[in-house]
Design a protein around this motif. Structure first.
Motif, mmCIF file in Angstrom:
data_model
loop_
_atom_site.group_PDB
_atom_site.id
_atom_site.type_symbol
_atom_site.label_atom_id
_atom_site.label_comp_id
_atom_site.label_asym_id
_atom_site.label_seq_id
_atom_site.Cartn_x
_atom_site.Cartn_y
_atom_site.Cartn_z
ATOM 1 N N VAL A 100 8.067 -15.772 -5.824
ATOM 2 C CA VAL A 100 7.548 -14.436 -5.515
ATOM 3 C C VAL A 100 6.612 -14.517 -4.311
ATOM 4 N N GLY A 101 6.665 -13.501 -3.466
ATOM 5 C CA GLY A 101 5.758 -13.441 -2.328
ATOM 6 C C GLY A 101 5.858 -12.109 -1.617
ATOM 7 N N THR A 102 5.030 -11.944 -0.619
ATOM 8 C CA THR A 102 5.014 -10.712 0.164
ATOM 9 C C THR A 102 6.361 -10.495 0.852
ATOM 10 N N LYS A 103 6.885 -9.298 0.708
ATOM 11 C CA LYS A 103 8.191 -8.968 1.297
ATOM 12 C C LYS A 103 8.188 -9.244 2.797
ATOM 13 N N THR A 104 9.210 -9.943 3.252
ATOM 14 C CA THR A 104 9.401 -10.371 4.645
ATOM 15 C C THR A 104 8.369 -11.408 5.091
ATOM 16 N N GLY A 105 7.569 -11.918 4.163
ATOM 17 C CA GLY A 105 6.593 -12.942 4.500
ATOM 18 C C GLY A 105 7.254 -14.303 4.714
ATOM 19 N N PRO A 134 7.468 -8.440 -17.727
ATOM 20 C CA PRO A 134 6.348 -7.516 -17.967
ATOM 21 C C PRO A 134 5.024 -8.213 -18.267
ATOM 22 N N TYR A 135 5.080 -9.486 -18.625
ATOM 23 C CA TYR A 135 3.848 -10.228 -18.937
ATOM 24 C C TYR A 135 3.160 -10.765 -17.685
ATOM 25 N N LEU A 136 3.762 -10.537 -16.496
ATOM 26 C CA LEU A 136 3.170 -10.956 -15.231
ATOM 27 C C LEU A 136 2.955 -9.734 -14.352
ATOM 28 N N ASN A 137 1.884 -9.738 -13.557
ATOM 29 C CA ASN A 137 1.712 -8.619 -12.633
ATOM 30 C C ASN A 137 1.589 -9.139 -11.207
ATOM 31 N N PHE A 138 2.301 -8.475 -10.308
ATOM 32 C CA PHE A 138 2.330 -8.871 -8.911
ATOM 33 C C PHE A 138 1.921 -7.692 -8.035
ATOM 34 N N ALA A 139 1.830 -7.927 -6.740
ATOM 35 C CA ALA A 139 1.464 -6.868 -5.793
ATOM 36 C C ALA A 139 2.640 -5.924 -5.566
ATOM 37 N N ASP A 140 2.338 -4.676 -5.215
ATOM 38 C CA ASP A 140 3.392 -3.707 -4.931
ATOM 39 C C ASP A 140 4.260 -4.159 -3.763
ATOM 40 N N SER A 141 3.679 -4.959 -2.861
ATOM 41 C CA SER A 141 4.399 -5.415 -1.672
ATOM 42 C C SER A 141 5.203 -6.690 -1.909
ATOM 43 N N ASP A 142 5.211 -7.194 -3.153
ATOM 44 C CA ASP A 142 5.901 -8.449 -3.457
ATOM 45 C C ASP A 142 7.384 -8.226 -3.752
ATOM 46 N N GLU A 143 8.163 -9.252 -3.477
ATOM 47 C CA GLU A 143 9.542 -9.315 -3.936
ATOM 48 C C GLU A 143 9.795 -10.699 -4.509
ATOM 49 N N GLY A 144 10.850 -10.816 -5.304
ATOM 50 C CA GLY A 144 11.111 -12.072 -5.989
ATOM 51 C C GLY A 144 12.529 -12.578 -5.801
ATOM 52 N N ILE A 145 12.658 -13.883 -5.965
ATOM 53 C CA ILE A 145 13.958 -14.553 -5.960
ATOM 54 C C ILE A 145 14.041 -15.322 -7.276
ATOM 55 N N PHE A 146 14.940 -14.906 -8.150
ATOM 56 C CA PHE A 146 15.055 -15.534 -9.465
ATOM 57 C C PHE A 146 16.268 -16.451 -9.491
ATOM 58 N N GLU A 147 15.999 -17.738 -9.576
ATOM 59 C CA GLU A 147 17.040 -18.764 -9.691
ATOM 60 C C GLU A 147 17.377 -18.887 -11.176
ATOM 61 N N LYS A 148 18.530 -18.389 -11.573
ATOM 62 C CA LYS A 148 18.830 -18.204 -12.990
ATOM 63 C C LYS A 148 19.241 -19.486 -13.706
ATOM 64 N N GLU A 253 3.404 -17.107 -3.165
ATOM 65 C CA GLU A 253 2.597 -17.065 -1.948
ATOM 66 C C GLU A 253 2.636 -15.655 -1.396
ATOM 67 N N GLY A 254 1.482 -15.019 -1.388
ATOM 68 C CA GLY A 254 1.429 -13.642 -0.906
ATOM 69 C C GLY A 254 0.021 -13.094 -0.927
ATOM 70 N N GLU A 255 -0.066 -11.774 -0.840
ATOM 71 C CA GLU A 255 -1.369 -11.116 -0.772
ATOM 72 C C GLU A 255 -2.074 -11.068 -2.126
ATOM 73 N N GLY A 256 -1.298 -11.172 -3.197
ATOM 74 C CA GLY A 256 -1.889 -11.152 -4.528
ATOM 75 C C GLY A 256 -1.974 -9.760 -5.112
ATOM 76 N N GLY A 257 -1.973 -9.686 -6.448
ATOM 77 C CA GLY A 257 -2.042 -8.406 -7.130
ATOM 78 C C GLY A 257 -3.431 -7.779 -7.054
#
Length: 412
Positions: A100-105, A134-148, A253-257
């Motif tokens: 997870v991190g800041t979108k386009t970061g 739902p048990y984790l909270n991130f910044a509105d500007s974050d996006e994630g990559i989930f390796e399943k 790595e990002g701006e944080g929630g």
């Protein structure tokens, strides 16, 4: 007088992997030398050498910002189940990996560039992150990559045990001792151990990581730094651990929630960077969530004489408290019962890439975990075993990327 074809000095993650791969050849007589994990880690206990595998959880993922480490991890992970089956020891937990991190970061974009199989990843926007985790909270500007699949965490203690069990079954002798001196003779090498044992061998592979310079086993020291690591282990109840049973490992790595700790130290780009593991049962019977920091907020390199003391401590107390405060605010609705710090040391090479190289035709090294080697250790060990036994480079990645760098011009 018994003479080994190969002695591997260092029985950690890389050394034990090299021992397994080397001893798979029944015509090669292999010896693995390294101390047992001490029951109590105390500076005055007499133990000089410690291992980074003294833990119950390390991340395992093939998505990474560095293509070399991503490839080493992928090749190692492909053999995890084989190693479990051969040893009868389960060490791999395939719970997935969430980046997870800041979108386009930088972090997100570099991670995307390492993805080879998009069928195994799920791209998640902020709303999807909130819905899926739902048990984790991130910044509105974050996006994630989930390796399943093919990602999660390994138990490094058990993985080392599995490697040693298989190596032993293949005829490898395991000596629980510390090598103090290596002498080169025409017929090979004479190794002297802490307990006074003398071992003769035709070839030597050093897998001694941050302790490589301790007894000056190489005439010319390799270039590296011993970087201190601090983690927080935050305990949760067994019921909470069960409720988080499907939680993946997390890299951020990002701006944080908005609700995250404001005092946690940020990197040079003003970002927060950490890794997080789901609740894991530790030897004391309790379940702990582990959180660790980025390299950017490390203290300076430790002197070799201070490495043992650091291993026997609980890390940096102030940073440990900051990590705990952060983990409390990253989770939603999770009650933590207690927390404590733990410490280890990372061997960091100048290029942050592993050393797998010949020092001479009969002496080689497999060093430089750089904080990435736990998940990648099986492939590093395999490459090193082939290099020292067969004098062949059996890796698709350029050999130049693994060349050792010396502090001075080599004397061997």
């Amino acid at each position: 007088m018994a003479v080994y074809d190969l002695c591997i000095v260092g029985a950690g993650m890389i050394g034990s992997a090299a021992a397994r791969h080397a001893s798979a050849n029944s015509n090669v007589k292999v010896c693995l030398i390294g101390p047992q994990e001490p029951k109590v880690r105390e500076a005055n206990s007499g133990n000089e050498v410690f291992g980074t595998h003294y833990d119950e959880g390390r991340i395992a993922r093939a998505t990474a910002t560095n293509p070399l480490w991503a490839n080493l991890a992928k090749l190692s992970e492909e053999r995890y189940r084989e190693l479990e089956n051969l040893s009868g020891i389960r060490f791999y937990h395939e719970v997935g990996a969430l980046t997870v991190g800041t979108k386009t970061g930088r972090f997100i974009e570099q991670t995307k560039s390492s993805i080879k199989d998009y069928s195994n990843v799920e791209m998640l926007g902020n709303e999807e992150l909130e819905s899926k985790f739902p048990y984790l909270n991130f910044a509105d500007s974050d996006e994630g990559i989930f390796e399943k699949r093919h990602a999660g965490y390994i138990n490094p203690r058990k993985m080392v045990m599995a490697q040693i069990v298989v190596a032993s079954n293949q005829g490898c002798d395991v000596i629980r001792d510390i090598v103090l001196n290596i002498e080169n003779f025409e017929m090979g090498y004479k190794l002297l151990s802490e307990r006074g044992k003398i071992i003769w061998t035709k070839k030597v592979l050093l897998a001694t990581n941050a302790f490589t310079g301790l007894h000056k086993l190489l005439k010319n020291p390799v270039s590296y730094q011993s970087m201190p690591q601090t983690v927080t282990l935050a305990s949760v109840s067994e019921n909470t651990a069960k409720s988080l049973g499907n939680m993946p490992i997390v890299m951020y790595e990002g701006e944080g929630g908005r609700s995250w700790s404001k005092s946690y130290p940020r990197g040079s780009g003003g970002t927060i960077h950490f890794y997080l593991l789901p609740p894991i049962k530790y030897p004391d019977g309790k379940y702990y969530v582990k959180i660790g920091h980025s390299d950017e907020i490390l203290k300076g390199s430790l002197e070799l004489t201070d490495v043992r003391k650091w291993y026997c401590g609980s890390g940096d107390d102030e940073l440990e408290r900051e990590l705990y405060t952060l983990v409390e605010t990253v989770f939603n609705g999770i009650q933590f019962e207690s927390h404590y710090g733990d410490a280890c040391v990372t061997m960091v090479t100048p290029g942050k890439q592993p050393y797998v190289d010949h020092i001479s035709s009969t002496l080689a090294v497999a060093l430089g975990g750089n904080g990435y080697a736990a998940k990648s250790s099986d492939e590093i060990g395999r490459i090193a075993a082939d290099l020292i036994i067969k004098s062949k480079w059996t890796c698709d990645m350029p050999r130049e990327n693994f060349k050792v760098k010396f502090c001075n011009k080599s004397k061997l």
